[in-house]
Design a protein around this motif. Structure first.
Motif, PDB file in Angstrom:
ATOM      1  N   LEU B  84       0.760  -1.055  -0.011  1.00 41.74           N
ATOM      2  CA  LEU B  84       0.126  -0.043  -0.068  1.00 41.74           C
ATOM      3  C   LEU B  84       0.947   1.203   0.014  1.00 41.74           C
ATOM      4  CD1 LEU B  84      -2.857   1.529   0.406  1.00 41.74           C
ATOM      5  CD2 LEU B  84      -2.494   1.157   2.787  1.00 41.74           C
ATOM      6  N   TRP B  85       1.986   1.161   0.904  1.00 35.61           N
ATOM      7  CA  TRP B  85       2.911   2.337   0.868  1.00 35.61           C
ATOM      8  C   TRP B  85       3.346   2.732  -0.320  1.00 35.61           C
ATOM      9  CZ3 TRP B  85       3.869   5.313   5.234  1.00 35.61           C
ATOM     10  CH2 TRP B  85       5.178   6.191   5.001  1.00 35.61           C
ATOM     11  N   ASN B  86       4.087   1.795  -1.083  1.00 33.22           N
ATOM     12  CA  ASN B  86       4.675   1.838  -2.550  1.00 33.22           C
ATOM     13  C   ASN B  86       3.509   2.508  -3.716  1.00 33.22           C
ATOM     14  OD1 ASN B  86       7.080   1.199  -1.375  1.00 33.22           O
ATOM     15  ND2 ASN B  86       6.783  -0.969  -2.022  1.00 33.22           N
ATOM     16  N   ALA B  87       2.399   1.675  -3.466  1.00 34.02           N
ATOM     17  CA  ALA B  87       1.280   2.136  -4.572  1.00 34.02           C
ATOM     18  C   ALA B  87       1.252   3.443  -4.244  1.00 34.02           C
ATOM     19  CB  ALA B  87       0.222   1.389  -4.405  1.00 34.02           C
ATOM     20  N   GLU B 158      -7.248  -5.492  -6.606  1.00 39.68           N
ATOM     21  CA  GLU B 158      -7.915  -4.710  -7.494  1.00 39.68           C
ATOM     22  C   GLU B 158      -7.119  -3.418  -7.504  1.00 39.68           C
ATOM     23  OE1 GLU B 158     -10.115  -6.275  -8.717  1.00 39.68           O
ATOM     24  OE2 GLU B 158     -10.724  -7.761  -7.178  1.00 39.68           O
ATOM     25  N   PHE B 159      -6.700  -2.708  -6.897  1.00 43.53           N
ATOM     26  CA  PHE B 159      -6.053  -1.257  -7.045  1.00 43.53           C
ATOM     27  C   PHE B 159      -4.545  -1.471  -7.618  1.00 43.53           C
ATOM     28  CE2 PHE B 159      -3.957   2.387  -5.448  1.00 43.53           C
ATOM     29  CZ  PHE B 159      -5.059   3.558  -6.157  1.00 43.53           C
ATOM     30  N   CYS B 160      -3.746  -2.117  -6.411  1.00 38.82           N
ATOM     31  CA  CYS B 160      -2.431  -2.124  -6.611  1.00 38.82           C
ATOM     32  C   CYS B 160      -2.139  -3.030  -8.014  1.00 38.82           C
ATOM     33  CB  CYS B 160      -1.720  -2.586  -5.554  1.00 38.82           C
ATOM     34  SG  CYS B 160      -1.620  -1.892  -4.324  1.00 38.82           S
ATOM     35  N   ASP B 161      -2.509  -4.079  -8.132  1.00 35.44           N
ATOM     36  CA  ASP B 161      -2.315  -5.042  -9.385  1.00 35.44           C
ATOM     37  C   ASP B 161      -2.880  -4.695 -10.483  1.00 35.44           C
ATOM     38  OD1 ASP B 161      -0.475  -6.243  -7.912  1.00 35.44           O
ATOM     39  OD2 ASP B 161      -1.728  -8.442  -7.341  1.00 35.44           O
ATOM     40  N   TRP B 162      -4.232  -4.113 -10.543  1.00 35.29           N
ATOM     41  CA  TRP B 162      -4.733  -3.932 -11.628  1.00 35.29           C
ATOM     42  C   TRP B 162      -5.072  -2.390 -12.210  1.00 35.29           C
ATOM     43  CZ3 TRP B 162      -4.856  -7.214 -15.702  1.00 35.29           C
ATOM     44  CH2 TRP B 162      -4.782  -8.453 -15.403  1.00 35.29           C
ATOM     45  N   TYR B 163      -5.632  -1.663 -11.201  1.00 38.57           N
ATOM     46  CA  TYR B 163      -6.008  -0.269 -11.587  1.00 38.57           C
ATOM     47  C   TYR B 163      -4.871   0.608 -11.809  1.00 38.57           C
ATOM     48  CZ  TYR B 163      -8.430   4.356 -12.311  1.00 38.57           C
ATOM     49  OH  TYR B 163      -8.560   5.329 -12.767  1.00 38.57           O
ATOM     50  N   ILE B 164      -3.795   0.418 -11.193  1.00 42.15           N
ATOM     51  CA  ILE B 164      -2.690   1.573 -11.432  1.00 42.15           C
ATOM     52  C   ILE B 164      -1.990   0.880 -12.679  1.00 42.15           C
ATOM     53  CG2 ILE B 164      -0.321   1.727 -10.742  1.00 42.15           C
ATOM     54  CD1 ILE B 164      -1.215   2.110  -7.705  1.00 42.15           C
ATOM     55  N   GLU B 165      -1.963  -0.160 -12.956  1.00 34.62           N
ATOM     56  CA  GLU B 165      -1.520  -0.564 -14.408  1.00 34.62           C
ATOM     57  C   GLU B 165      -2.246  -0.106 -15.655  1.00 34.62           C
ATOM     58  OE1 GLU B 165       1.448  -2.099 -14.670  1.00 34.62           O
ATOM     59  OE2 GLU B 165       1.752  -1.966 -12.616  1.00 34.62           O
ATOM     60  N   ASN B 291      -0.856  -2.197 -23.894  1.00 31.67           N
ATOM     61  CA  ASN B 291      -0.332  -1.780 -22.951  1.00 31.67           C
ATOM     62  C   ASN B 291       0.376  -2.262 -21.671  1.00 31.67           C
ATOM     63  OD1 ASN B 291      -0.941   0.752 -24.118  1.00 31.67           O
ATOM     64  ND2 ASN B 291      -2.607   1.354 -22.819  1.00 31.67           N
ATOM     65  N   ILE B 292      -0.513  -3.402 -21.394  1.00 32.10           N
ATOM     66  CA  ILE B 292      -0.143  -4.025 -20.347  1.00 32.10           C
ATOM     67  C   ILE B 292       0.629  -5.648 -20.635  1.00 32.10           C
ATOM     68  CG2 ILE B 292      -1.029  -5.537 -18.142  1.00 32.10           C
ATOM     69  CD1 ILE B 292      -2.988  -3.229 -18.044  1.00 32.10           C
ATOM     70  N   ALA B 293       0.018  -6.116 -21.841  1.00 33.83           N
ATOM     71  CA  ALA B 293       0.563  -7.548 -21.906  1.00 33.83           C
ATOM     72  C   ALA B 293       1.355  -7.674 -23.331  1.00 33.83           C
ATOM     73  CB  ALA B 293      -0.873  -8.381 -22.330  1.00 33.83           C
ATOM     74  N   ASN B 294       1.686  -6.089 -23.533  1.00 38.72           N
ATOM     75  CA  ASN B 294       2.649  -6.073 -24.423  1.00 38.72           C
ATOM     76  C   ASN B 294       2.335  -6.711 -25.838  1.00 38.72           C
ATOM     77  OD1 ASN B 294       4.945  -4.876 -25.504  1.00 38.72           O
ATOM     78  ND2 ASN B 294       6.634  -6.290 -24.406  1.00 38.72           N
TER      79      ASN B 294
END
Lengths: 474, 399
Positions: B84-87, B158-165, B291-294
């Motif tokens: 959470l801190w890093n995100a 949901e937030f760190c692994d997906w939305y930010i990406e 964008n994400i899966a290249n």
């Protein structure tokens, strides 16, 4: 310029700072707010002897999650903190400290001096756990911090005691209580820890007074035999039907005691016949009350034998047991020894085996008080989470015995009862009376005992909000 | 307390009694001085922080039952805080200009739903909105541990692994208006989640909060903020389903890459055969694959005939993804994977069919449950048929 979080997560760098900032800004403080619904948790007060342990950490976290959540939901959320004077627990520690440092007993110091030391101890260590609670992030309102022996709580205790006394719900009487011979005080049922331990049942023959065979009874505490006043059998027990009403002889002692019929003995257990020792067993005490039996005390408060034990008088209870069993065996009264797991009651403080004893103590009559408390659980005003604990709660209240609330200790709320020096008349009052209502004398002394710690913690949810004053917080 | 309260105040002093169990050691023994197995909470706080300790103590507990103190649970709580801190740090960094001032943000004060939200914005807002309802319901029932688990999943997955990406590309894009929206949603999502997490982890959430842009009073504490409330306006079912399909597709391509041992940096092409509403979903979200899966190039096809030779494939519900790997592909591996997948699907078909053949189950289970099983069976059979069809093709290549 970067205005961002530190590169790495290092809670040490900010947790204390944030807590301090909350506290300085009175972010935890709650007042009655007409526009908000109240949500209140009164912290179960940790003992002043306490050091934060993992159980506290869980307990505090649960309370804090709920308080913070409700506060955010718009409730006027109050979490009221405080500490418990923990009568016996603290007294034991202070006594130990004085013994270690000065080589003195509390009696050497006297009551007044001892209490000074106890308060000093409280000042020194009582705040420790509160500092530790802050480390956890608990959002309690420190402006409202209380202590179960502060002035307000003392007022509440005295008021409650007098009210119950005037209603006849507190009484002084000689009843059977749990006695810790090492701590030298009475204990309530809740302060006795029960554990099953390997032990023995000794089967002894009590010969019939008319020279007949007599009856065999089993006991795990042969040293209490000197206090036997009857043998009880179940009225439906065919084996003993003809013997009810006849007498048997207490072996070696020679005293005649009757065989009585009572619902208490379980025909399936042991021989179905039990010895009745009203002075040293709570169940026997009840049987004794029903049959109007004598109470013979054979064990002293310090666990030595009384004169009732004849040549064993003055011996320690366990020494006496050994010698007594040996003598009975040699005289041919021992029938059998059974190795068995025996429930053992121990002092929750010093873990020595408690001795049920008849003693002049203060009791709270529980039957009337328990009724509405049972009712609120049954009608849903009080909910247990999870609900299976309601059963335990109800069982406890439904089976409850009168609560022995006096303690032979000094650290605690002193019982507000005063005795006339001249005629001994007892007056229960908030202050020492000036004139004896009976003889007109003007000299009184206060009851020496204190109330147990639960008497004040029972009032905690409302004494902390100002009761017996009528405050708006209530 | 209850009988004294009733006696003096005429009412029960409390409405609820929450009973908690003991904290035992990792082996389930009671912590005691004589065993020397006690763990000092102050030492744990010193090492891991109070937030991690609190979160750990609540995870997996149920009212009235004892819990075990396990270091791996503590470490996982600390890792969560760290994540959470890093995100949050990343988010803040992307919101600020070189001077450390917050860049312009869309004004969502009339309701976030009024903004020109993209699919992923609607998805994250809707997902958080759902979580608000669930977590509040859990807390109402004193299910603190379930609530903690949900907020953990929400933040981590949901937030760190997906939305930010998903949102990254927009933050660096050229559409200034859209950037403002993206920034707004990032902040709103993070703030709402911090509120939900605050009762459990009060310190880290308060610290992060103090760095986020605030409307009006910047001195306000997070602990004094209002608890989020579920709102119909932020319920976006269609976008939730759409993003779920997109995420499944990204995962499928990642899996294909992993099985073919192809580096994430290698650009791929993908051929997609989709039907039903998933066809639309895939078209709407194809930029995420890029964008994400290249995936460099995506071709949508309408029929099996158009599937190129030499592909690795993934089968999802109504979507088939084919990735031609040309010389990179190890056909043996592909065949093995197909066979494995075939075994798995056969197992699923057998299991589901077995359930439905059980007269007792069909008779006793609620109709909705039985229907769900029937749908599952149809889905598995369909997927299996496709795999079976594909196996001889690959086999031919291997020979």
């Amino acid at each position: 310029m970067e205005k961002n979080l530190a590169k790495t997560y290092s809670p040490k760098d900010f947790e204390d700072r944030i807590y301090q900032s909350w506290e300085e800004n009175k972010a935890f403080h709650a007042e009655v707010d007409e526009n908000k619904k109240p949500f209140t948790i009164v912290m179960p007060p940790p003992n002043i002897t306490g050091q934060l342990h993992m159980g506290h950490a869980l307990d505090q976290t649960l309370q804090d999650v709920l308080t913070r959540w409700k506060r955010m939901q718009g409730y006027s959320a109050l979490w009221l903190p405080g500490t418990d004077h923990a009568s016996i627990a603290t007294e034991v520690k202070v006594v130990e400290k004085i013994r270690a440092e000065e080589g003195k007993s509390k009696e050497d110091l006297g009551r007044e001096e001892f209490l000074k030391r106890a308060w000093a101890w409280k000042e020194e260590f009582g705040g420790r756990i509160n500092k530790q609670i802050r480390k956890l992030g608990s959002s309690c309102d420190w402006d409202r911090e209380r202590f179960t022996m502060d002035e307000g709580c003392n007022k509440a205790v005295v008021e409650h005691f007098i009210r119950l006394y005037n209603k006849g719900l507190i009484y002084k009487g000689n009843r059977i209580i749990n006695w810790c011979p090492v701590c030298g005080t009475s204990l309530s049922d809740a302060e006795v820890e029960h554990e099953d331990k390997p032990g023995k049942y000794w089967y002894f023959r009590y010969p019939a007074a008319d020279g007949g065979e007599g009856i065999v009874v089993a006991t795990s505490r042969p040293e209490t035999m000197f206090g036997d006043v009857a043998i009880a059998v179940h009225p439906s027990d065919e084996r003993y039907k003809d013997m009810v009403g006849t007498n048997v002889i207490l072996p070696l002692v020679g005293r005649e005691i009757p065989i009585i019929a009572d619902q208490y003995p379980d025909p399936e257990k042991g021989t179905g016949a039990v010895k009745i020792t009203p002075s040293h067993d709570p169940n026997d005490f009840e049987v004794g009350q029903r049959h109007n039996l004598e109470q013979l005390c054979c064990i002293n408060p310090d666990a030595t034998m009384t004169d009732m034990a004849g040549k064993y008088a003055g011996m320690d209870r366990y020494e006496c047991r050994k010698a007594w069993v040996k003598d009975l065996e040699e005289a041919g009264y021992l029938v059998q020894i059974e190795e068995k797991v025996i429930p053992s009651g121990e002092c929750y403080r010093c873990h020595n085996v408690i001795e049920p004893m008849i003693s002049d103590q203060w009791f709270v009559a529980m039957e009337e008080l328990a009724k509405p408390a049972i009712e609120v659980a049954k009608n849903g005003e009080l909910t247990h989470v999870p609900d299976r604990f309601e059963k335990i709660y109800l069982h406890w209240l439904e089976e409850i015995r009168d609560w022995c609330t006096s303690r032979q200790l000094w650290w605690g709320h002193r019982i507000p009862a005063y005795y006339c020096d001249k005629c001994g008349e007892m007056v229960v009052a908030a202050e020492m009376p000036e004139v004896c209502p009976k003889c007109g004398d003007t000299h009184f002394h206060q009851d020496e005992d204190v109330l147990d710690t639960w008497f004040s913690s029972a009032l905690w949810p409302f004494s902390t909000l100002g009761w017996p004053e009528k405050t708006k917080d209530l | 307390m209850v009988f004294s309260g009733l006696e003096e105040m005429g009412e029960s002093p409390f409405k609820y009694v929450y009973v908690h169990g003991l904290v035992r050691d990792a082996e389930g023994r009671k912590m005691s001085k004589s065993l020397g197995n006690g763990i000092d909470p102050l030492e744990i706080i010193d090492q891991y922080g109070a937030d991690a300790l609190r979160f750990m103590l609540l995870s997996g507990i149920t009212a009235g039952n004892d819990m075990r103190f396990k270091m791996d649970k503590l470490e996982s709580a600390r890792n969560f805080a760290n994540k959470l801190w890093n995100a949050s740090r990343f988010t803040i960094m992307n919101l600020q200009d070189e001077e450390g001032n917050f860049r312009a943000m869309a004004d969502g004060s009339e309701g976030a739903e009024k903004l020109a939200l993209k699919d992923e914005d609607k998805w994250i807002l809707s997902t958080i909105n759902d979580a608000v309802a669930e977590i509040t319901a859990n807390l109402d029932k004193f299910e603190l541990s379930l609530a903690a688990q949900k907020i953990y999943d929400l933040i981590w997955n949901e937030f760190c692994d997906w939305y930010i990406e998903l949102v990254k590309a927009r933050l660096y894009g050229t559409d200034e208006e859209d950037k403002k929206v993206a920034r707004y949603v990032l902040v709103k999502a993070l703030k709402d989640m911090l509120k939900l997490l605050h009762p459990f982890m009060p310190f880290i959430t308060e610290e992060i909060w103090s760095y986020l842009p605030q409307e009006g009073n910047t001195e306000a504490f997070l602990m004094k903020e209002s608890w989020p409330v579920y709102t119909e306006a932020l319920k976006f079912e269609e976008e939730e389903a759409k993003l779920k399909t997109a995420m499944d597709a990204i995962r499928s391509i990642r899996n294909i890459r992993a099985e073919a041992d192809a580096a994430p940096s290698r650009k791929l092409t993908a051929v997609i055969l989709a039907s039903g509403k998933e066809a639309g979903f895939m078209k709407d979200t194809q930029h995420f694959l890029k964008n994400i899966a290249n995936v460099q190039e995506i071709t949508f096809i309408d029929s099996k005939d158009q599937v190129p030779d030499e592909v690795m494939s993934a089968v999802m519900n109504n979507v088939e993804i084919y990735v031609p790997l040309d010389d990179l592909l190890d056909y043996k591996a592909e065949l093995e994977r197909l066979k494995k997948e075939k075994t798995r699907l056969e197992g699923e078909v057998k299991r589901t069919a077995g359930k439905l053949n059980n007269a007792g189950f069909v008779a006793k289970a609620p109709e909705a449950v039985v229907n769900a099983e029937r749908e599952k069976l149809a889905k598995y059979e369909d997927m299996l048929a496709k795999i079976i069809e594909r196996i001889p093709v690959v086999e031919a290549k291997v020979k």
